[in-house]
Write a protein that holds these residues in place. Structure first.
Motif, mmCIF file in Angstrom:
data_model
loop_
_atom_site.group_PDB
_atom_site.id
_atom_site.type_symbol
_atom_site.label_atom_id
_atom_site.label_comp_id
_atom_site.label_asym_id
_atom_site.label_seq_id
_atom_site.Cartn_x
_atom_site.Cartn_y
_atom_site.Cartn_z
ATOM 1 N N ALA A 245 0.832 -1.203 0.000
ATOM 2 C CA ALA A 245 0.000 0.000 0.000
ATOM 3 C C ALA A 245 0.869 1.256 0.000
ATOM 4 C CB ALA A 245 -0.926 -0.008 1.210
ATOM 5 N N TYR A 246 2.011 1.198 0.661
ATOM 6 C CA TYR A 246 2.909 2.359 0.704
ATOM 7 C C TYR A 246 3.360 2.749 -0.697
ATOM 8 C CZ TYR A 246 3.445 1.465 5.753
ATOM 9 O OH TYR A 246 3.229 1.270 7.090
ATOM 10 N N GLU A 247 3.841 1.775 -1.453
ATOM 11 C CA GLU A 247 4.353 2.083 -2.789
ATOM 12 C C GLU A 247 3.215 2.501 -3.717
ATOM 13 O OE1 GLU A 247 7.978 0.351 -4.988
ATOM 14 O OE2 GLU A 247 6.293 -0.983 -5.477
ATOM 15 N N PHE A 248 2.047 1.883 -3.550
ATOM 16 C CA PHE A 248 0.903 2.260 -4.376
ATOM 17 C C PHE A 248 0.525 3.716 -4.138
ATOM 18 C CE2 PHE A 248 -3.736 2.722 -4.845
ATOM 19 C CZ PHE A 248 -3.847 2.481 -6.205
ATOM 20 N N VAL A 249 0.483 4.121 -2.886
ATOM 21 C CA VAL A 249 0.134 5.509 -2.566
ATOM 22 C C VAL A 249 1.222 6.454 -3.060
ATOM 23 C CG1 VAL A 249 -0.182 7.143 -0.662
ATOM 24 C CG2 VAL A 249 -1.362 4.935 -0.631
ATOM 25 N N MET A 250 2.478 6.046 -2.926
ATOM 26 C CA MET A 250 3.588 6.893 -3.348
ATOM 27 C C MET A 250 3.575 7.120 -4.861
ATOM 28 S SD MET A 250 7.676 6.371 -2.651
ATOM 29 C CE MET A 250 7.739 4.808 -3.560
ATOM 30 N N ASN A 251 3.180 6.101 -5.620
ATOM 31 C CA ASN A 251 3.234 6.179 -7.077
ATOM 32 C C ASN A 251 1.962 6.714 -7.717
ATOM 33 O OD1 ASN A 251 5.806 5.119 -7.006
ATOM 34 N ND2 ASN A 251 5.145 3.015 -7.368
ATOM 35 N N ASN A 252 0.955 6.986 -6.888
ATOM 36 C CA ASN A 252 -0.317 7.459 -7.409
ATOM 37 C C ASN A 252 -0.830 8.613 -6.545
ATOM 38 O OD1 ASN A 252 -1.221 5.177 -9.506
ATOM 39 N ND2 ASN A 252 -0.318 4.161 -7.711
ATOM 40 N N LYS A 253 -1.593 9.466 -7.144
ATOM 41 C CA LYS A 253 -2.173 10.581 -6.391
ATOM 42 C C LYS A 253 -3.365 10.046 -5.607
ATOM 43 C CE LYS A 253 -3.763 15.344 -6.871
ATOM 44 N NZ LYS A 253 -4.063 16.463 -7.803
ATOM 45 N N ARG A 254 -3.187 9.920 -4.314
ATOM 46 C CA ARG A 254 -4.190 9.300 -3.464
ATOM 47 C C ARG A 254 -4.644 10.274 -2.380
ATOM 48 N NH1 ARG A 254 -6.430 5.768 -6.023
ATOM 49 N NH2 ARG A 254 -7.310 5.002 -4.057
ATOM 50 N N PRO A 255 -5.848 10.107 -1.846
ATOM 51 C CA PRO A 255 -6.362 11.020 -0.824
ATOM 52 C C PRO A 255 -5.591 10.904 0.494
ATOM 53 C CG PRO A 255 -7.877 9.187 -1.164
ATOM 54 C CD PRO A 255 -6.852 9.096 -2.240
ATOM 55 N N ASP A 256 -5.636 11.971 1.277
ATOM 56 C CA ASP A 256 -4.899 12.008 2.541
ATOM 57 C C ASP A 256 -5.338 10.918 3.508
ATOM 58 O OD1 ASP A 256 -3.381 14.148 1.703
ATOM 59 O OD2 ASP A 256 -4.624 15.664 2.699
ATOM 60 N N ARG A 257 -6.604 10.520 3.445
ATOM 61 C CA ARG A 257 -7.061 9.499 4.387
ATOM 62 C C ARG A 257 -6.308 8.186 4.199
ATOM 63 N NH1 ARG A 257 -11.322 10.037 0.720
ATOM 64 N NH2 ARG A 257 -11.791 8.157 -0.524
ATOM 65 N N GLU A 258 -5.832 7.929 2.991
ATOM 66 C CA GLU A 258 -5.063 6.707 2.768
ATOM 67 C C GLU A 258 -3.680 6.825 3.399
ATOM 68 O OE1 GLU A 258 -5.136 5.641 -1.350
ATOM 69 O OE2 GLU A 258 -7.287 5.159 -1.311
ATOM 70 N N ARG A 259 -3.098 8.010 3.352
ATOM 71 C CA ARG A 259 -1.819 8.219 4.040
ATOM 72 C C ARG A 259 -1.997 8.065 5.551
ATOM 73 N NH1 ARG A 259 2.111 10.430 0.630
ATOM 74 N NH2 ARG A 259 1.276 11.001 -1.415
ATOM 75 N N ASP A 260 -3.138 8.496 6.047
ATOM 76 C CA ASP A 260 -3.433 8.307 7.473
ATOM 77 C C ASP A 260 -3.462 6.822 7.828
ATOM 78 O OD1 ASP A 260 -3.639 11.048 7.731
ATOM 79 O OD2 ASP A 260 -5.834 11.078 7.635
ATOM 80 N N THR A 261 -4.002 6.009 6.921
ATOM 81 C CA THR A 261 -4.041 4.568 7.167
ATOM 82 C C THR A 261 -2.637 3.980 7.164
ATOM 83 O OG1 THR A 261 -6.242 4.398 6.176
ATOM 84 C CG2 THR A 261 -4.960 2.365 6.350
ATOM 85 N N LEU A 262 -1.783 4.461 6.281
ATOM 86 C CA LEU A 262 -0.401 3.994 6.283
ATOM 87 C C LEU A 262 0.280 4.316 7.611
ATOM 88 C CD1 LEU A 262 0.761 4.991 2.672
ATOM 89 C CD2 LEU A 262 -0.213 2.823 3.472
ATOM 90 N N GLU A 263 -0.045 5.459 8.184
ATOM 91 C CA GLU A 263 0.495 5.794 9.502
ATOM 92 C C GLU A 263 0.037 4.796 10.555
ATOM 93 O OE1 GLU A 263 0.301 9.769 10.965
ATOM 94 O OE2 GLU A 263 0.589 10.675 8.996
ATOM 95 N N GLN A 264 -1.185 4.274 10.374
ATOM 96 C CA GLN A 264 -1.677 3.256 11.303
ATOM 97 C C GLN A 264 -0.844 1.977 11.212
ATOM 98 O OE1 GLN A 264 -4.481 3.698 13.549
ATOM 99 N NE2 GLN A 264 -3.925 5.778 12.958
ATOM 100 N N PHE A 265 -0.448 1.593 10.008
ATOM 101 C CA PHE A 265 0.432 0.431 9.854
ATOM 102 C C PHE A 265 1.770 0.670 10.564
ATOM 103 C CE2 PHE A 265 -1.956 -0.422 5.701
ATOM 104 C CZ PHE A 265 -2.676 -1.467 6.222
ATOM 105 N N ASP A 266 2.326 1.883 10.392
ATOM 106 C CA ASP A 266 3.585 2.212 11.065
ATOM 107 C C ASP A 266 3.430 2.141 12.583
ATOM 108 O OD1 ASP A 266 4.995 2.624 8.710
ATOM 109 O OD2 ASP A 266 4.701 4.797 8.708
#
Length: 294
Positions: A245-266
Motif C-alpha cells: 500500500a505504501y508504494e501504491f500511494v507513493m506512485n499514485n495521487k491518493r487522498p490524505d485518508r489513505e496516508r493516514d491509514t499507512l500511519e496506522q500500519f507504522d
C-alpha cells in the motif's frame, strides 16, 4: 532480539494477508531486516501480492516444502526473493497443497529408520539451521486461515501470533471466544503462544461500538492502539499493482485518508516491536521512505 510472529485468524476474509504484507513493509521502513514467509497454498496470497509467485506452479522448482521434508534441491538462502522496500520473501508453492501428506510420509520414513521427526517443528528447525534468527530482525509468517500443519508449523516457529479481527457480528463472536481458541491452538501445537496484539481490522467507522470496547477490555491480551479502517480502493490497487500500500500511494495521487491509514500500519509495527521490548520511533523510518509517510 528477534521479532517473530504469525498472522493468524480462524476466520477468512479479515484482511490477514494485506496486513501481513503491509506490516512487513512497515517494519522494513523502520530499518528492520524483514523476512515474510508465505505458507498459504492458495493462489493470490502474499507471494502474488508482492509479485514473487512466478515459480509456484513449477514442479521442478526448489521450495520451502522440500526443505521441511529434508529433500531440498538447493540452499535455503536461494529460496528468498527480494520484493519492494527490500522485503525478503519466501514464496508459496503448489507443494503446500500437500504439506500434510508430505510431512506424514517424511515422519513415517524417519521413524522406520529409528529417527525422530516432529511434524509441527519442521519449519522451526529449518529456520534455525539456516541462521534466520541471526540474519533478520523480523520474521512474519502468513499461513492459511484453516488449521493443520501450515498453522502448526508457523506458530511453533514463531511462538507468537498477531490476530486481526474484523469488527462485525461474526468478529464479535470470535472475540468473545478468542482466549479459548488460543488455548486450543496451544494444545494442538504443544507450544506456549504469546499473543502479541489483537488488531481491530477493516473497521467501517472510526468509532468502535461500545459492545466491542467492552469485549476488548475483558481480554487478557494486548489490543493494538490502532484501528485499521476499510480502504478497499487503496488495498485493491496495491494488490493489482503487486506491491505494498505504501508504494501504491507513493506512485499514485491518493487522498490524505489513505496516508493516514499507512500511519496506522507504522504505529502498529512500533506497537508490536514494543511487545518485544524494542523501541521504534518515527525517526527510525529511513529517509527514502519518508516521501510516503514521515
Amino acid at each position: 532480539m528477534l521479532i517473530s510472529y504469525t498472522l493468524w485468524s480462524e476466520a477468512g476474509g479479515v484482511g490477514k494477508t494485506a496486513l501481513a504484507v503491509n506490516l512487513a513493509a512497515a517494519h522494513r521502513r523502520h530499518g528492520q531486516r524483514t523476512l515474510l514467509i508465505d505458507l498459504d497454498p492458495q493462489n493470490g496470497g502474499a507471494s502474488h501480492h508482492l509479485g514473487v509467485d512466478e515459480k509456484r506452479s513449477d514442479p521442478e522448482a526448489d521450495n520451502l516444502v522440500r526443505h521441511l521434508i529434508d529433500r531440498p534441491k538447493g540452499e535455503f538462502d536461494d529460496l528468498v526473493r527480494e520484493a519492494t522496500h527490500s522485503i525478503h520473501v519466501i514464496p508459496s508453492h503448489n507443494m503446500l497443497d500437500s504439506l500434510e501428506t508430505n510431512l506424514q510420509r517424511a515422519q513415517e520414513m524417519e521413524q522406520d529408520m529409528g529417527g525422530r521427526f516432529v511434524k509441527e517443528l519442521q519449519l522451526q528447525n529449518v529456520l534455525r539451521d539456516a541462521g534466520v534468527p541471526e540474519k533478520y530482525d523480523v520474521v512474519i509468517i502468513d499461513p492459511p486461515a484453516t488449521g493443520g500443519q501450515h498453522v502448526y508449523n508457523a506458530v511453533s516457529a514463531t511462538g507468537n501470533i498477531v490476530i486481526p479481527l474484523e469488527l462485525s457480528p461474526k468478529g464479535e463472536q470470535s472475540l468473545y471466544g478468542l482466549e479459548d481458541t488460543v488455548s486450543n491452538l496451544e494444545a494442538e501445537t504443544g507450544t506456549e503462544i504469546g499473543v502479541v496484539a489483537v488488531v481491530p481490522n477493516k473497521v467501517r467507522r472510526t468509532r468502535v461500538g461500545d459492545k466491542y470496547q467492552q469485549a476488548f477490555a475483558e481480554l487478557s491480551y494486548p489490543v493494538a492502539p490502532t484501528k485499521i479502517p476499510i480502504r478497499g480502493a487503496m488495498l485493491n490497487g496495491a494488490w493489482d499493482a503487486q506491491t505494498t500500500a505504501y508504494e501504491f500511494v507513493m506512485n499514485n495521487k491518493r487522498p490524505d485518508r489513505e496516508r493516514d491509514t499507512l500511519e496506522q500500519f507504522d504505529t502498529l509495527a512500533r506497537f508490536i516491536a514494543k511487545q518485544f521490548d524494542i523501541d521504534l520511533t518515527k525517526d527510525d523510518i529511513s529517509a527514502e521512505e519518508t516521501g510516503v509517510v514521515a
